[in-house]
Structure formats: C-alpha cells, structure tokens
Design a protein around this motif. Sequence first.
Motif, PDB file in Angstrom:
ATOM      1  N   SER A 270      50.740  44.332  -2.085  1.00  0.00           N
ATOM      2  CA  SER A 270      50.468  42.902  -2.519  1.00  0.00           C
ATOM      3  C   SER A 270      49.394  42.332  -1.754  1.00  0.00           C
ATOM      4  CB  SER A 270      51.617  42.336  -2.616  1.00  0.00           C
ATOM      5  OG  SER A 270      52.274  41.691  -1.378  1.00  0.00           O
ATOM      6  N   ARG A 271      49.316  42.589  -0.632  1.00  0.00           N
ATOM      7  CA  ARG A 271      48.142  42.244   0.515  1.00  0.00           C
ATOM      8  C   ARG A 271      48.273  43.201   1.470  1.00  0.00           C
ATOM      9  NH1 ARG A 271      47.682  36.616   2.850  1.00  0.00           N
ATOM     10  NH2 ARG A 271      49.699  37.118   4.230  1.00  0.00           N
ATOM     11  N   TRP A 272      46.814  43.335   2.177  1.00  0.00           N
ATOM     12  CA  TRP A 272      46.507  43.926   3.209  1.00  0.00           C
ATOM     13  C   TRP A 272      45.349  43.586   4.115  1.00  0.00           C
ATOM     14  CZ3 TRP A 272      42.465  47.349   4.852  1.00  0.00           C
ATOM     15  CH2 TRP A 272      41.505  47.417   3.735  1.00  0.00           C
ATOM     16  N   GLY A 273      45.377  43.577   5.119  1.00  0.00           N
ATOM     17  CA  GLY A 273      43.884  43.551   5.909  1.00  0.00           C
ATOM     18  C   GLY A 273      44.352  43.889   7.574  1.00  0.00           C
ATOM     19  N   SER A 274      43.390  43.338   8.419  1.00  0.00           N
ATOM     20  CA  SER A 274      43.324  43.572   9.765  1.00  0.00           C
ATOM     21  C   SER A 274      42.812  42.512  10.558  1.00  0.00           C
ATOM     22  CB  SER A 274      42.319  44.962   9.871  1.00  0.00           C
ATOM     23  OG  SER A 274      41.101  44.631   9.771  1.00  0.00           O
ATOM     24  N   ARG A 275      43.123  42.528  11.901  1.00  0.00           N
ATOM     25  CA  ARG A 275      42.993  41.610  12.794  1.00  0.00           C
ATOM     26  C   ARG A 275      42.849  42.263  14.024  1.00  0.00           C
ATOM     27  NH1 ARG A 275      48.606  40.659  11.501  1.00  0.00           N
ATOM     28  NH2 ARG A 275      49.920  40.933  13.520  1.00  0.00           N
ATOM     29  N   TYR A 276      41.755  41.742  14.852  1.00  0.00           N
ATOM     30  CA  TYR A 276      41.522  41.975  16.359  1.00  0.00           C
ATOM     31  C   TYR A 276      42.826  41.360  16.902  1.00  0.00           C
ATOM     32  CZ  TYR A 276      36.859  43.310  14.940  1.00  0.00           C
ATOM     33  OH  TYR A 276      36.005  43.529  14.400  1.00  0.00           O
ATOM     34  N   THR A 277      43.024  42.353  18.219  1.00  0.00           N
ATOM     35  CA  THR A 277      44.257  41.990  19.025  1.00  0.00           C
ATOM     36  C   THR A 277      43.647  42.018  20.520  1.00  0.00           C
ATOM     37  OG1 THR A 277      44.973  44.325  19.371  1.00  0.00           O
ATOM     38  CG2 THR A 277      46.079  42.770  17.574  1.00  0.00           C
ATOM     39  N   ALA A 278      44.303  41.752  21.618  1.00  0.00           N
ATOM     40  CA  ALA A 278      43.899  41.937  23.070  1.00  0.00           C
ATOM     41  C   ALA A 278      43.551  43.223  23.351  1.00  0.00           C
ATOM     42  CB  ALA A 278      44.634  41.264  23.952  1.00  0.00           C
ATOM     43  N   ARG A 279      43.965  44.177  22.687  1.00  0.00           N
ATOM     44  CA  ARG A 279      43.964  45.539  23.046  1.00  0.00           C
ATOM     45  C   ARG A 279      43.387  46.308  21.820  1.00  0.00           C
ATOM     46  NH1 ARG A 279      49.461  46.821  26.639  1.00  0.00           N
ATOM     47  NH2 ARG A 279      49.079  45.354  27.980  1.00  0.00           N
ATOM     48  N   GLY A 280      42.899  45.910  20.722  1.00  0.00           N
ATOM     49  CA  GLY A 280      42.388  46.716  20.015  1.00  0.00           C
ATOM     50  C   GLY A 280      42.283  45.889  18.455  1.00  0.00           C
ATOM     51  N   LYS A 281      42.951  46.529  17.552  1.00  0.00           N
ATOM     52  CA  LYS A 281      42.994  45.871  16.206  1.00  0.00           C
ATOM     53  C   LYS A 281      44.657  46.319  15.733  1.00  0.00           C
ATOM     54  CE  LYS A 281      41.276  49.593  13.445  1.00  0.00           C
ATOM     55  NZ  LYS A 281      40.951  50.584  14.409  1.00  0.00           N
ATOM     56  N   THR A 282      44.991  45.623  14.715  1.00  0.00           N
ATOM     57  CA  THR A 282      46.355  45.674  13.928  1.00  0.00           C
ATOM     58  C   THR A 282      45.895  45.814  12.449  1.00  0.00           C
ATOM     59  OG1 THR A 282      47.601  45.030  15.538  1.00  0.00           O
ATOM     60  CG2 THR A 282      48.524  45.024  13.264  1.00  0.00           C
ATOM     61  N   ILE A 283      46.205  46.906  11.789  1.00  0.00           N
ATOM     62  CA  ILE A 283      46.021  46.909  10.207  1.00  0.00           C
ATOM     63  C   ILE A 283      47.390  46.569   9.757  1.00  0.00           C
ATOM     64  CG2 ILE A 283      45.621  48.224   8.207  1.00  0.00           C
ATOM     65  CD1 ILE A 283      43.742  50.059   9.968  1.00  0.00           C
ATOM     66  N   TRP A 284      47.520  45.478   8.793  1.00  0.00           N
ATOM     67  CA  TRP A 284      48.840  45.165   8.116  1.00  0.00           C
ATOM     68  C   TRP A 284      48.710  45.175   6.703  1.00  0.00           C
ATOM     69  CZ3 TRP A 284      48.251  41.136   4.762  1.00  0.00           C
ATOM     70  CH2 TRP A 284      47.340  40.417   4.869  1.00  0.00           C
TER      71      TRP A 284
END
Length: 787
Positions: free
Chosen positions: A765-779
Amino acid sequence: MGPRDQAGSDGSRAEGGSALKGVAAALLDAHGRVVWWSRTARWLLGWSGEEVAGRSARDVLGEVETYPESSAGVRRVRLRHRAGHVVEADVRVSEAEGSDARLVLMRLPGEPGGWDQERDIARALLAQDGIGVAQYDMAGRLVRTNAAMEALRPPGAGDDWLDGLAARDGGGSARAAFERVAATGTPLAARVYDLGSDGGAVALSMSCFRIDDVLGAPLGIMVEASRVTGTGPQLDAAYRGAFEIGQSLDVVQVAQDLTRVLVPALGDYATVDYPDDVLEGRDPPTGYPGQEASAPRRVAVRAADGVWPARLIQVGEAIPPVAETPDIAAKLVGDVLVADAEQARRIFGGDPEVIARFLPEGVHASLGCPLYRRGRFFGYAVVHRTRTAAAFDETDVKLMHDLCARTATAIDNAFRFAREHQTAVVLQRSLLPPAATRSTAAETAGIYLPAGGSVSVGGDWYDAFDLSSLRVGLVVGDVVGHGLEAAATMARLRTAVQTLAELDLPPDELLTRVDDLVRRMQIEAEQPDTVGGSCLFAVYDPVGRTCQMASAGNPPPALVTPDGKVSFVPVTPGPLLGVGDNPFEVTTLTLPPGSTLVCYTDGLLGRDVAAGTERLKADLAALSGAHGTPAALGDALVARSPHTKNPVDDISVLLARTHVVAEESTAVWEYPADLSAVADARAHVQARLEAWGLEELLFSTELIVSELVTNAMRYAGGPVTLRLVRDRVLVCEVSDPSSTQPRLRRALATDEGGRGLFLVAQLTSRWGSRYTARGKTIWTEQNLPEA
C-alpha cells in the motif's frame, strides 16, 4: 586601502531591509576627500569605490560637501552621473561630532519611504480646505499654512497669532504647547483656545503633532485648528471626549462612549439604538431598510443623575414598532432632527403609552441623528433635555452631527476589523488538522486560540500526521505578524513541513530546509522583516519508544510521565526561521509508555517567560492526574492559564499521549552480506507470519523480502537488518549501510532486471526509504486481511 562598494559586477543596486534601504552614502574626510563609498552610491552615480577613493568630493558630488547641516536637513540637488547625464537626488549632509568629517546621504526623490514623504504628507494636509493647518519648523518659525487656517486668522494679526492664544482649561499658551510637542513628540489632542477678546464666545479647537523624517530626526510640527463657536465648559469637554469614541472595536462600547459624551454636554438623557444586523455582526445593506427590516434594539442609555427610568425602553430591549409616518422616516433617513416637546410627541403619533416608552418625563427638547456611513444605516442616537427649557441651537446641531459621524465611522471600522478577523480565523482553522487524532504512535489533541481584543489573528499552528513505520510527526509553530498574510504564510510553512516530513528527513535537516524556504519568502516579500517565525518538529517511534526533536526558536515542550512528574525537554533552541547560517540540533530521548508531550507556542507563557514556564509546570502537575485524555487535559490547562481569557497573542497547544508497540508484535533479524542468507530471511518471515496468523500475506511478504534483502546484499554490503512489525498494517523494513537511495524505473522488455521495486510497489500500500545514522532503511506497508 580605498573605499569599497559591494555592488555586483553589473553595478546592480543592493538593497537591504533596514531604514537606509535605497540610500546612497559617501563619507568625506576633513579635506573633502572621499574615504568611503556605498554600494548604492555606485548604483546611483556609476562610480565604483576604487574610482572615487581619495578624490575630492567636488569632482563627483559638486558642491554637496559644502552644504551645512540644518534642521531642514534635505536639499534637492542635481548630480552628475559617471556616464554624463544628470541625476536629481535628495541629499542630506550630517557632520561628525568632534571631527570635520561629513556623511553625505543621497536618494532618488519619490521612492517609497523617501525623505520627501513628509513633504508629501504635509502637502496633502495643506491642500484640503476643511481644517486649518499650519506647519512650523523646529525653531518655531511658521513654514506654511493653508487657506482654511488663514480664514481663521483675526484681521490684522501677524504670522505668530496662534502663539498668544490661551487654553480654556488653564493649560497655558499655545506657544508653550507647541514647544512641548516639538521637544517630546507627545501629540496635543483637541485642546480649546480662546480666540480674541470677546469673552470666549469664539474659540479654536487645536491639535498638534510632530513630524519626523525616515531616520527619526524631527523636522517640525503640524498644527490643525477648527473654529468652535458658543463654547462652554461642557462643550469643551464634549470635543475632547469625542476622541474617546472609537477607541474600542466593540460596537456596543462605541455606543456607550457616545452616550457618555452626549450627557451632560448636550442634554440629560441619551439613547443609542442599533439594528440587529449590527449586533449580529452583519454589514447592513445600503440605504434605510425600513423599521421592520432593521429590527432596532436599544444598546446604550445614559441619564444625568445616573438612574434610567423604568418606564423607558431598557438596554437590550427591542424598540416597539411605531407607525411609519413621514416624521419617522424623515428622522431615520435625514440629517439631525431638532424637535421641541410638542413635535417629539407628534412624531410618535400622540399615543400616551408609546410616548411614555420613548420620551423621558418633563422633556423640553430632543435632538436625534442617524448613524450613517458609506450609505449604510448603523443606528440612531437621541439626546433629550429635561432640566432646561433652552432649545438646541446650531452649535448643538453641529456637535451632534460630528459626534454621530465619528460614531458611525468607528462602527464601520469595527465591522471591517471583525470581517478581516473572522475571515482570518476561519482561514486559520480551516488550515489546521482535526483537533484530536488517534494512531498507533500517539493520541493527540490540538487547541488553537486566536488573539483577543484589537489584535488580529496570527500565524500559530499545530499539526500531527502519520509517518512511515508507524511513527508520528508533531509540529507547533508561530509565524511573525497577524492577519491574513500571517495565516497564508502559516499555510505555506505547514504544507512545507508535511511535504518534507514525507521524505523522512531528520528533524534538524527538515528545519534547515524550512529555514531556506522562509529566506526565499523574505526575498519575495516587500517587507522582509514581516516573514519569519518559530517551529518545533518532533518524531516519535512507538517501536523503539524514541522521540527526536529540533527547535527553531520555539519554547521547549513539557513532558508529563505516567507517574505525574513534569519536566521540560532539554531541547537546544536553534535560531528563528529566516535567520539562516546556524545549524539546528537534534535532541533524542526515550519516553515511558503513556507519557504526555505538551508542545506549545510562546503565547501560552505570556510576556514573562520565566514566570510563565513555572506556572505551566505547576498547572500540569496539578492537572495530570485528574484528566485522563489529552483533550481533557488540554481544555483544563487552557481554562487554568491566565493568558487564555483575552490572549494578547495567538496560542497553539498540541498534546500527544504516546503509545508503544508490544514486543511480541515485532521481529528483528540480522544477516551477513551473503546471498545464501536470503533463503534464511524467507524462512524467518514464513515462520513469523504463521505465528501471527497472517498466512494470507506469506507470498507477497516473501517476495518483498527476497527483493529488498537481495538488493541490499548485492549493492550495499552487510550487515543487513530485517524487521517486521505487526499493527494496523504489516511493516517490513530492510536496513543496510549504504546511503544510496533506491529508484523505481521502468524496465524495457529486453531487460533481464530492474523490475524488483516495481513489483514491491504493486504488492504494498505504501513504500519508501529514509536515511539513518548508519545508512538507509527501505520500508513497506501492507494492509492486514480483514478478520
């Protein structure tokens, strides 16, 4: 080193937001040589700072440096441009204290805020012929007068004829009053001075105010005068009291102000009636609508002895209908109506019962006047005389007309303010989110209170919205200024914050982007100083119970823990939005489940921030245990605060009661950068979904995990972290150490790859990505099957 200017290579004009905007400046030493040259001087005359350095000012400015500093201050001068053409400019020369250096200031005539603006104002005042106007310089010399003032001058009197006039109230001579105004800048309002030696039968009502230039230097004073005939002590008080009418934007208060002037200045009883349109905030239609349509109601009364007779119509009572006779119509659509006792009774048809409701006992004369403004009927005012048989004369009629005209203007101004205020409030409220929201992360309640009194609505706002991975974003902000412009600016900033938050930016980076937007808005605005504000942005994660926040000049939020303890989050306050060049800092804290975060704007604290902070802490400590929901706590907090009764500034409060996702609803695994571990990831997902009873999502989730974990291991390296969260949706997160964001693209029919993210987008239904302190997260998020 010679003087430098900061104009661009094209010689473009550089303008700032200060009072010297558009002013060209040159500093001359004791020998008349140029030692400093501003960027606007280059724009005005074409010479650069390097070209004029050390040259005599006569070469580039002519005889300007020889002009002495004077009270007049400004001269119109023809200067020569470097290209040869003539530039006409207003020039002011200021001498340095203790030195022979001079500062030469130049600007084009007619520019907004220019030095000739005062002359334009004076010219406009002098051009009208209804009020006598005279202008004096700071030395007390008469500069100019208009025809109306000359008409007031007694025959044979000299230019200083105003100086010797004596104030009726014993306040000294007019000359002494003029000198006080010139020295202090405090205006003189409607003081009555005897004119001539006829025993005070003729007098002048005079007002005086100082005029300053754009830099605040006094240029002189302006005197306004009008003739007042037949004045007595009460009439003098009436003219002074007229200035009190309209100080309030409450239409009922305006009516009460009018009755206080009418009694005892003109009579012994006074009434003011309004149509219901005025009382209900509707702008009356043009013209007189008739008695039935206007539905008048009494709004103000006054008696000389302080007691309003019980047989007369009382305040708040509807005016009884009276037959629409020609006399009634005439009094409502005409000018001031003067009537003796017999005429007043005849107006009401001679009916004793009707007369007893409208006219006080023993009435000798009545004076009535409609309240009209811009063709709209706002009401009717009447004054009666009972203690004296003297009829109303022309002076009384003129005073009544002037007072009612001022009252109608005050009502119209109140309506205009009310319309703008109501429009701004409606706009403001329509742009705010629902007052209460509920999500996995928190239960929120927002409160907005517009400023009261004569202050227009401002740009305070609050917001709460869902973010990825069940998180929630919390915002409170305050925009500089009031009115529709502030509300519109608030809408732009709220939209920008929501849009940037959807990109999963951390709080500090989000505020930096909003700060850039505000600075662009300042460049676009005609008055840059009116664009700016404060903002607090926080993100709460119900899985890890962590809250990250950053502040741009907003007060720190209060934290109420489940045990009732109250503290303030030690957030590092950054600069206000629009200042720029300063980083924002992120504060991170872990919240116990059931904690309440109270975010607010500075209006809740009042002018004394330290005292307001302590009071807020005490109120929260007293209320937290007795009020369960955030909405109930917010209502009680607002009711308890002394600044919410009639707030001088807008107030926004956002309360968020935090929730937490149960540990059994989350699962986390970590894998090395080995493609063989993808099979382990699928197996782990299958086992967990079966344990949660989500077999229907097995196929889609395994496909999503296979695609995301494979891409992470192939392009980002390890370790790769996989997390599943079960709540109102199924969240799948894949984290890796790379900062490269994935990109959805359209694969060609001949391509062997490139369809993975396309499939992920179709299955979620939704997806995206965000930066983190140690890289990124795809959700990703998938809707749960219906129970």
